[in-house]
Write a protein that holds these residues in place. Structure first.
Motif, short mmCIF file in Angstrom:
data_model
loop_
_atom_site.label_atom_id
_atom_site.label_comp_id
_atom_site.label_asym_id
_atom_site.label_seq_id
_atom_site.Cartn_x
_atom_site.Cartn_y
_atom_site.Cartn_z
N SER A 178 16.63 32.08 7.79
CA SER A 178 17.24 33.39 8.03
C SER A 178 16.48 34.16 9.11
N GLU A 179 15.15 33.99 9.16
CA GLU A 179 14.37 34.64 10.20
C GLU A 179 14.69 34.05 11.57
N SER A 180 14.83 32.72 11.62
CA SER A 180 15.18 32.07 12.89
C SER A 180 16.55 32.53 13.36
N ALA A 181 17.51 32.60 12.43
CA ALA A 181 18.86 33.02 12.78
C ALA A 181 18.87 34.47 13.27
N SER A 182 18.08 35.30 12.63
CA SER A 182 18.03 36.71 13.01
C SER A 182 17.42 36.87 14.40
N MET A 183 16.35 36.11 14.68
CA MET A 183 15.74 36.18 16.00
C MET A 183 16.70 35.65 17.06
N TRP A 184 17.40 34.56 16.77
CA TRP A 184 18.37 34.01 17.73
C TRP A 184 19.46 35.02 18.02
N GLN A 185 19.93 35.70 16.98
CA GLN A 185 20.98 36.70 17.18
C GLN A 185 20.50 37.82 18.08
N SER A 186 19.25 38.24 17.91
CA SER A 186 18.70 39.31 18.74
C SER A 186 18.49 38.84 20.18
N LEU A 187 18.26 37.55 20.37
CA LEU A 187 18.09 37.03 21.73
C LEU A 187 19.43 36.95 22.46
N SER A 188 20.51 36.76 21.71
CA SER A 188 21.82 36.62 22.33
C SER A 188 22.56 37.94 22.46
N SER A 189 22.00 38.99 21.91
CA SER A 189 22.59 40.32 22.00
C SER A 189 21.46 41.34 21.91
N PRO A 190 21.74 42.62 22.03
CA PRO A 190 20.65 43.61 21.92
C PRO A 190 19.87 43.44 20.61
N PRO A 191 18.54 43.57 20.64
CA PRO A 191 17.73 43.40 19.43
C PRO A 191 18.19 44.32 18.31
N GLY A 192 18.12 43.81 17.09
CA GLY A 192 18.53 44.60 15.93
C GLY A 192 17.34 45.23 15.23
N TYR A 193 17.57 46.37 14.63
CA TYR A 193 16.53 47.03 13.85
C TYR A 193 16.50 46.43 12.46
N LYS A 194 15.31 46.21 11.92
CA LYS A 194 15.19 45.64 10.59
C LYS A 194 15.50 46.65 9.49
N SER A 195 15.23 47.92 9.76
CA SER A 195 15.40 48.91 8.70
C SER A 195 15.74 50.26 9.29
N GLY A 196 17.04 50.57 9.27
CA GLY A 196 17.47 51.91 9.64
C GLY A 196 17.78 52.70 8.38
#
Length: 216
Positions: free
Chosen positions: A115-133
C-alpha cells in the motif's frame, strides 16, 4: 515565494486556527487560497478581522494522528511535515534511499508495504497527496458548515471524527520524537514507522594521507 495564509489573514479573509490553516467566517477551513501580485497603487487595503470564527472545539487536536497540534496552541511543524508531507520531496528522497539500500525485491517488500508503494506511485503520477488533512476535515467553524456540529455534536463526532481516529494507517515519525511517543500511546492500532524525513547528516570525509601524517 508567497505565504498565502499570512496574506489572507492580513487581508481580512479569515484567521489562523489552531490547525494553522485559515478559517474563513463563512466557508470555514474549506477554502483554497491564491495570491495575486500587482504592480499598481491601490485605493484601500484590507483589514484583519477583529474576531475569530474558530470556536475552540479542539477537534483538530483530537484528529491529528501525530500530536502536531496541542490544546494550548503549540504546533509541532516537524511532526506535521514528516507525516503529512510524506510523499512530497523529503519523503520521496527517504523512499528512494530505501529502494537503493534494499538488497532485492524481498528485502524491499520487508521494508515497504504494498500500500505504501502504491501510494508513492500514485503521487509520482499525479500531484503528491497529503497523508492527513484531518484537521481540516473535522473543523466545524464557518457559517456554512457549523450547523451539523451545533445541532448534534455526538453524531458529528461519531460520523466525522471517530472514523479518522479508528482508521488503520501507517504513521510516519522521526525516531525519538514526541510524535512517535504520542502516536504509540494515543493510537496503538495504527502502525508507526520511523523515517528520516529525507534529511541525513553529511557523510564524514576521511582525512587524506598527507593530513594524517602531519597530525600524527
Amino acid at each position: 515565494m508567497v505565504a498565502h495564509k499570512t496574506v489572507a489573514v492580513a487581508a481580512g479573509l479569515g484567521v489562523m486556527g489552531l490547525h494553522r490553516n485559515v478559517i474563513h467566517p463563512k466557508f470555514g477551513s474549506f477554502v483554497l487560497l491564491v495570491t495575486v501580485l500587482v504592480d499598481a497603487e491601490v485605493s484601500e487595503y484590507g483589514q484583519a478581522l477583529d474576531y475569530t470564527p474558530c470556536i475552540d472545539c479542539k477537534l483538530c487536536v483530537a484528529a491529528c494522528p501525530v500530536g502536531a497540534i496541542a490544546k494550548d496552541g503549540a504546533f509541532d511543524a516537524l511532526a506535521c511535515t514528516t507525516h503529512n508531507y510524506r510523499e512530497f520531496m523529503s519523503g520521496f528522497t527517504d523512499w528512494a534511499q530505501t529502494v537503493a539500500d534494499s538488497e532485492d525485491a524481498a528485502d524491499y517488500r520487508s521494508r515497504v508495504t504494498d500500500s505504501e508503494s502504491a501510494s508513492m506511485w500514485q503521487s509520482l503520477s499525479s500531484p503528491p497527496g497529503y497523508k492527513s488533512g484531518y484537521c481540516l476535515a473535522v473543523c466545524p467553524a464557518g457559517e456554512d458548515v457549523l450547523g451539523p456540529y451545533l445541532d448534534d455534536r455526538k453524531t458529528f463526532m461519531d460520523t466525522v471524527l471517530r472514523p479518522l481516529q479508528d482508521k488503520k494507517e501507517t504513521l510516519y515519525v522521526l525516531p525519538g520524537s514526541h510524535a512517535q511517543e504520542y502516536a504509540r500511546r494515543r493510537f496503538p492500532h495504527k502502525p508507526v514507522k520511523e523515517v528520516t524525513g529525507g534529511w541525513h547528516p553529511p557523510a564524514k570525509r576521511s582525512a587524506s594521507p598527507d593530513r594524517e601524517t602531519r597530525t600524527s
